[in-house]
Design an enzyme around this catalytic site. Structure first.
Site, PDB file in Angstrom:
ATOM      1  CG  ASN A  79     -12.335 -12.110  45.305  1.00 35.84           C
ATOM      2  OD1 ASN A  79     -12.717 -11.516  46.297  1.00 35.84           O
ATOM      3  ND2 ASN A  79     -13.163 -12.651  44.436  1.00 35.84           N
TER       4      ASN A  79
ATOM      5  CB  SER B 125     -17.489 -11.583  48.777  1.00 36.38           C
ATOM      6  OG  SER B 125     -16.258 -11.923  48.181  1.00 36.38           O
ATOM      7  CD  GLU B 126     -16.831 -12.821  45.043  1.00 36.32           C
ATOM      8  OE1 GLU B 126     -17.126 -11.639  44.819  1.00 36.32           O
ATOM      9  OE2 GLU B 126     -15.847 -13.158  45.717  1.00 36.32           O
ATOM     10  CB  THR B 127     -20.283 -19.684  47.604  1.00 35.03           C
ATOM     11  OG1 THR B 127     -19.704 -19.274  48.845  1.00 35.03           O
ATOM     12  CG2 THR B 127     -20.324 -21.204  47.558  1.00 35.03           C
TER      13      THR B 127
END
Length: 255
Positions: free
Chosen positions: A19, A45-47
């Site tokens: 991921n 999708s993630e920061t």
């Protein structure tokens, strides 16, 4: 303004798998608009934006088994470094039986005539867990075409915010034996498919522990990138989820 930034691949020991998430280190608070602009620039999708709450907090903590606590919008997240990866200390969320009639259209739209063995719902996380028939194998789940574009229109009540597809592990034919497999979809929040999902495994761990009668399990998320998770249910009702991590980008963001 120059900010240290990294891209790390989690739940894998190899670059370009697992991921991917951007991690931006902050000395001071940023306004919400700049947070969003940086996240869009990273296009992941993630920061995560990490800022010290106390002057003694250490971004470069390297001691094995030391625990760092992150205060997030979703609550506290505790993580500790272990010899073979990073362990996340997460809550364990139970599931309840779900009436097929209430979600039949959603499931049909997503996976067509794929045979389903069990359906559960997690009210705490608003995730719908769909267990595929044990007659399927890992390659079937990996190659399954899942249609997510219309799911937010079909389920717009707010009850469901994520769809978990899962399958019982099957020994033999793989280099490592996994207890269960999964894929995760969250078009309700703009994520067609998440590569590897820690939060989904807070639900999966509870479900498969009951189904298999096990407290220690190995899981594999069958997204195109793939990710391995080592799961350990604790006596205090929480779960430790261990995974590897590989830093693939290290640099400076100019904003």
């Amino acid at each position: 303004m120059k900010l240290p930034i990294f891209i790390a691949d989690a739940f894998t020991a190899k670059a370009f798998r697992g991921n991917p998430a951007a991690v931006c280190l902050l000395e001071n608070e940023l306004d919400e608009d700049l947070h969003q602009k940086i996240a869009r620039e990273m296009n992941l999708s993630e920061t995560a934006f990490i800022r010290r709450l106390h002057s003694t907090d250490n971004f470069t903590q390297k001691n094995v088994n030391s625990t760092l606590t992150f205060v997030t919008l979703s609550g506290e997240l505790k993580a500790r470094k272990a010899e073979n990866g990073i362990i996340l200390d997460l809550p364990l969320y139970p599931t309840q039986p779900q009436d097929l009639r209430e979600v039949e259209k959603l499931i049909k739209t997503a996976i067509g005539d794929t045979r389903v063995q069990d359906i559960r719902y997690s009210p705490d996380t608003r995730k719908l867990l769909v267990r595929l028939s044990d007659t399927y194998d890992r390659s079937f789940l990996e190659n399954l075409k899942v249609s997510t574009q219309n799911l937010p229109q079909i389920e717009s009540s707010g009850k469901v915010k994520g769809l978990i597809l899962t399958l019982k592990g099957q020994p033999g034919g793989q280099t490592k034996v996994f207890d269960f497999y999964s894929r995760y979809f969250a078009p309700w929040v703009g994520v067609a498919e998440d590569p590897v999902t820690g939060s989904a495994h807070t639900v999966l761990s509870s479900y498969w522990s009951q189904q298999l009668g096990k407290k220690e399990m190995y899981a594999f998320q069958c997204s195109p990138r793939g990710g391995e998770l080592e799961i350990s249910l604790r006596s205090d009702g929480r779960v430790d989820i261990r995974g590897g991590a590989a830093i693939v980008v290290e640099g400076t963001l100019t904003a």
